[in-house]
Scaffold this motif. Structure first.
Motif, PDB file in Angstrom:
ATOM      1  N   GLN A  25       0.830  -1.197   0.000  1.00 50.48           N
ATOM      2  CA  GLN A  25       0.000   0.000   0.000  1.00 50.48           C
ATOM      3  C   GLN A  25       0.864   1.246   0.000  1.00 50.48           C
ATOM      4  OE1 GLN A  25      -3.104   0.541   2.817  1.00 50.48           O
ATOM      5  NE2 GLN A  25      -3.369  -1.649   3.103  1.00 50.48           N
ATOM      6  N   CYS A  26       0.357   2.260  -0.660  1.00 49.17           N
ATOM      7  CA  CYS A  26       1.008   3.563  -0.638  1.00 49.17           C
ATOM      8  C   CYS A  26       0.049   4.546   0.012  1.00 49.17           C
ATOM      9  CB  CYS A  26       1.347   4.020  -2.052  1.00 49.17           C
ATOM     10  SG  CYS A  26       2.575   2.991  -2.845  1.00 49.17           S
ATOM     11  N   GLY A  27       0.564   5.423   0.801  1.00 50.14           N
ATOM     12  CA  GLY A  27      -0.281   6.439   1.406  1.00 50.14           C
ATOM     13  C   GLY A  27      -0.771   6.032   2.775  1.00 50.14           C
ATOM     14  N   ILE A  28      -1.723   6.810   3.254  1.00 56.99           N
ATOM     15  CA  ILE A  28      -2.270   6.620   4.590  1.00 56.99           C
ATOM     16  C   ILE A  28      -3.368   5.563   4.537  1.00 56.99           C
ATOM     17  CG2 ILE A  28      -3.446   7.794   6.485  1.00 56.99           C
ATOM     18  CD1 ILE A  28      -2.217  10.390   5.450  1.00 56.99           C
ATOM     19  N   PRO A  29      -3.383   4.621   5.475  1.00 54.32           N
ATOM     20  CA  PRO A  29      -4.453   3.610   5.487  1.00 54.32           C
ATOM     21  C   PRO A  29      -5.818   4.261   5.723  1.00 54.32           C
ATOM     22  CG  PRO A  29      -2.645   2.958   6.926  1.00 54.32           C
ATOM     23  CD  PRO A  29      -2.376   4.358   6.496  1.00 54.32           C
ATOM     24  N   ILE A  30      -6.840   3.689   5.117  1.00 59.47           N
ATOM     25  CA  ILE A  30      -8.200   4.236   5.217  1.00 59.47           C
ATOM     26  C   ILE A  30      -8.688   4.216   6.663  1.00 59.47           C
ATOM     27  CG2 ILE A  30      -9.360   2.060   4.714  1.00 59.47           C
ATOM     28  CD1 ILE A  30     -10.486   5.394   3.299  1.00 59.47           C
ATOM     29  N   GLU A  31      -8.229   3.262   7.471  1.00 60.27           N
ATOM     30  CA  GLU A  31      -8.640   3.194   8.874  1.00 60.27           C
ATOM     31  C   GLU A  31      -8.152   4.412   9.643  1.00 60.27           C
ATOM     32  OE1 GLU A  31      -6.873   0.731   7.409  1.00 60.27           O
ATOM     33  OE2 GLU A  31      -8.371  -0.848   7.170  1.00 60.27           O
ATOM     34  N   ARG A  32      -6.930   4.840   9.331  1.00 61.96           N
ATOM     35  CA  ARG A  32      -6.385   6.027  10.002  1.00 61.96           C
ATOM     36  C   ARG A  32      -7.138   7.280   9.570  1.00 61.96           C
ATOM     37  NH1 ARG A  32      -0.314   8.304   9.525  1.00 61.96           N
ATOM     38  NH2 ARG A  32      -0.684  10.209  10.670  1.00 61.96           N
ATOM     39  N   LEU A  33      -7.468   7.379   8.280  1.00 60.16           N
ATOM     40  CA  LEU A  33      -8.242   8.522   7.808  1.00 60.16           C
ATOM     41  C   LEU A  33      -9.610   8.567   8.486  1.00 60.16           C
ATOM     42  CD1 LEU A  33      -7.465   8.545   3.983  1.00 60.16           C
ATOM     43  CD2 LEU A  33      -6.590  10.091   5.728  1.00 60.16           C
ATOM     44  N   ALA A  34     -10.251   7.405   8.641  1.00 61.61           N
ATOM     45  CA  ALA A  34     -11.557   7.359   9.306  1.00 61.61           C
ATOM     46  C   ALA A  34     -11.434   7.792  10.769  1.00 61.61           C
ATOM     47  CB  ALA A  34     -12.148   5.958   9.204  1.00 61.61           C
ATOM     48  N   ALA A  35     -10.379   7.359  11.439  1.00 64.13           N
ATOM     49  CA  ALA A  35     -10.180   7.772  12.836  1.00 64.13           C
ATOM     50  C   ALA A  35      -9.951   9.278  12.919  1.00 64.13           C
ATOM     51  CB  ALA A  35      -8.994   7.013  13.431  1.00 64.13           C
ATOM     52  N   ASP A  36      -9.194   9.838  11.997  1.00 63.76           N
ATOM     53  CA  ASP A  36      -8.978  11.284  11.973  1.00 63.76           C
ATOM     54  C   ASP A  36     -10.278  12.035  11.694  1.00 63.76           C
ATOM     55  OD1 ASP A  36      -6.313  10.921  12.538  1.00 63.76           O
ATOM     56  OD2 ASP A  36      -5.641  11.167  10.455  1.00 63.76           O
ATOM     57  N   LEU A  37     -11.101  11.492  10.791  1.00 68.04           N
ATOM     58  CA  LEU A  37     -12.401  12.118  10.519  1.00 68.04           C
ATOM     59  C   LEU A  37     -13.277  12.130  11.772  1.00 68.04           C
ATOM     60  CD1 LEU A  37     -13.370  10.768   6.982  1.00 68.04           C
ATOM     61  CD2 LEU A  37     -13.042  13.145   7.630  1.00 68.04           C
TER      62      LEU A  37
ATOM     63  N   SER B 147     -19.892   7.841  12.514  1.00 68.65           N
ATOM     64  CA  SER B 147     -20.633   8.173  13.729  1.00 68.65           C
ATOM     65  C   SER B 147     -21.146   6.891  14.367  1.00 68.65           C
ATOM     66  CB  SER B 147     -21.789   9.110  13.400  1.00 68.65           C
ATOM     67  OG  SER B 147     -22.689   8.484  12.515  1.00 68.65           O
ATOM     68  N   THR B 148     -21.394   6.982  15.674  1.00 71.88           N
ATOM     69  CA  THR B 148     -21.874   5.809  16.404  1.00 71.88           C
ATOM     70  C   THR B 148     -23.376   5.851  16.619  1.00 71.88           C
ATOM     71  OG1 THR B 148     -21.425   6.913  18.492  1.00 71.88           O
ATOM     72  CG2 THR B 148     -19.698   5.485  17.589  1.00 71.88           C
ATOM     73  N   GLY B 149     -23.995   6.965  16.315  1.00 64.49           N
ATOM     74  CA  GLY B 149     -25.432   7.081  16.530  1.00 64.49           C
ATOM     75  C   GLY B 149     -26.008   8.074  15.550  1.00 64.49           C
ATOM     76  N   TYR B 150     -27.184   8.576  15.858  1.00 65.88           N
ATOM     77  CA  TYR B 150     -27.834   9.546  14.994  1.00 65.88           C
ATOM     78  C   TYR B 150     -27.239  10.916  15.223  1.00 65.88           C
ATOM     79  CZ  TYR B 150     -31.134   5.839  14.259  1.00 65.88           C
ATOM     80  OH  TYR B 150     -31.697   4.631  13.939  1.00 65.88           O
ATOM     81  N   GLY B 151     -26.284  11.290  14.381  1.00 65.02           N
ATOM     82  CA  GLY B 151     -25.714  12.625  14.464  1.00 65.02           C
ATOM     83  C   GLY B 151     -24.617  12.786  15.504  1.00 65.02           C
ATOM     84  N   ARG B 152     -24.362  11.757  16.300  1.00 66.46           N
ATOM     85  CA  ARG B 152     -23.295  11.855  17.285  1.00 66.46           C
ATOM     86  C   ARG B 152     -21.998  11.388  16.691  1.00 66.46           C
ATOM     87  NH1 ARG B 152     -23.946   8.642  22.460  1.00 66.46           N
ATOM     88  NH2 ARG B 152     -24.268   7.123  20.845  1.00 66.46           N
TER      89      ARG B 152
ATOM     90  N   LEU C 182     -11.603  23.100   7.188  1.00 65.88           N
ATOM     91  CA  LEU C 182     -10.769  22.843   6.000  1.00 65.88           C
ATOM     92  C   LEU C 182     -10.003  21.529   6.142  1.00 65.88           C
ATOM     93  CD1 LEU C 182      -9.370  26.396   5.165  1.00 65.88           C
ATOM     94  CD2 LEU C 182     -11.081  25.075   3.897  1.00 65.88           C
ATOM     95  N   ALA C 183      -9.499  21.250   7.347  1.00 63.23           N
ATOM     96  CA  ALA C 183      -8.812  19.974   7.580  1.00 63.23           C
ATOM     97  C   ALA C 183      -9.781  18.810   7.413  1.00 63.23           C
ATOM     98  CB  ALA C 183      -8.189  19.968   8.972  1.00 63.23           C
ATOM     99  N   TYR C 184     -11.004  18.992   7.921  1.00 64.10           N
ATOM    100  CA  TYR C 184     -12.027  17.948   7.792  1.00 64.10           C
ATOM    101  C   TYR C 184     -12.369  17.719   6.319  1.00 64.10           C
ATOM    102  CZ  TYR C 184     -16.299  15.359   8.817  1.00 64.10           C
ATOM    103  OH  TYR C 184     -17.265  14.394   8.889  1.00 64.10           O
ATOM    104  N   ASP C 185     -12.524  18.810   5.571  1.00 62.75           N
ATOM    105  CA  ASP C 185     -12.813  18.681   4.135  1.00 62.75           C
ATOM    106  C   ASP C 185     -11.679  17.976   3.403  1.00 62.75           C
ATOM    107  OD1 ASP C 185     -15.205  19.931   4.527  1.00 62.75           O
ATOM    108  OD2 ASP C 185     -14.579  21.870   3.701  1.00 62.75           O
TER     109      ASP C 185
END
Length: 160
Positions: A71-83, A153-158, A106-109
């Motif tokens: 793999q090249c780049g950042i793993p998708i799991e790490r990106l999801a945790a950052d999101l 998210s773990t719930g509705y909007g949380r 902007l970082a989130y986008d």
């Protein structure tokens, strides 16, 4: 003359050995074909197609495993945790300055764009939009990412 006779005898022995090998192989193949035909009920074409499909699946599996190893780049799991982390920060940054809030968004986008590119999701986050249009596009992209299997998210909007 003696060497010539020995050569003929060796040649004859070689021919007899090859003939015996041919006979044994053809007998084995006939028995194998009878077992395959009676046991599976498949024709030769179906059997060949089945073997070819198994070979294709195995090759695809090997390619996928190789791609995971290199793999090249950042793993998708790490990106999801950052999101998820940035979602929590954005939800609680009302007391911060406008510049700080804008930087967080902007970082989130930027993370959303990276995830979309990795998963092949079409987005419009790289366009020069703002306000409600930008917020609506963020929500749409978040929904597409969750539909693709990324847990944001773990719930509705949380946030997680």
């Amino acid at each position: 003359m003696g060497w010539l006779v020995i050569g003929y005898v060796l040649f004859a022995g070689l021919l007899l050995g090859l003939a015996a090998l041919w006979w044994a192989a053809s007998r084995w193949l006939r028995q194998r074909r009878v077992r395959l035909d009676s046991g599976s009920g498949l024709s030769d074409d179906d059997l060949i197609e089945r073997v070819a499909e198994a070979v294709r699946q195995r090759a695809e599996h090997r390619r996928n495993v190789s791609a995971l190893r290199h793999q090249c780049g950042i793993p998708i799991e790490r990106l999801a945790a950052d999101l998820r982390r940035l979602r929590r920060i954005i939800a609680a940054d009302a007391a911060r300055s406008a510049a700080h809030q804008l930087g967080n968004r902007l970082a989130y986008d930027r993370l959303l764009i990276q995830c979309c590119e990795m998963l092949g999701i079409v987005h419009e986050l790289d366009r020069e939009t703002g306000g409600h249009d930008r917020d609506i596009e963020r929500l749409r992209v978040e929904a597409e990412l969750e539909r693709a299997g990324l847990i944001l998210s773990t719930g509705y909007g949380r946030a997680a």
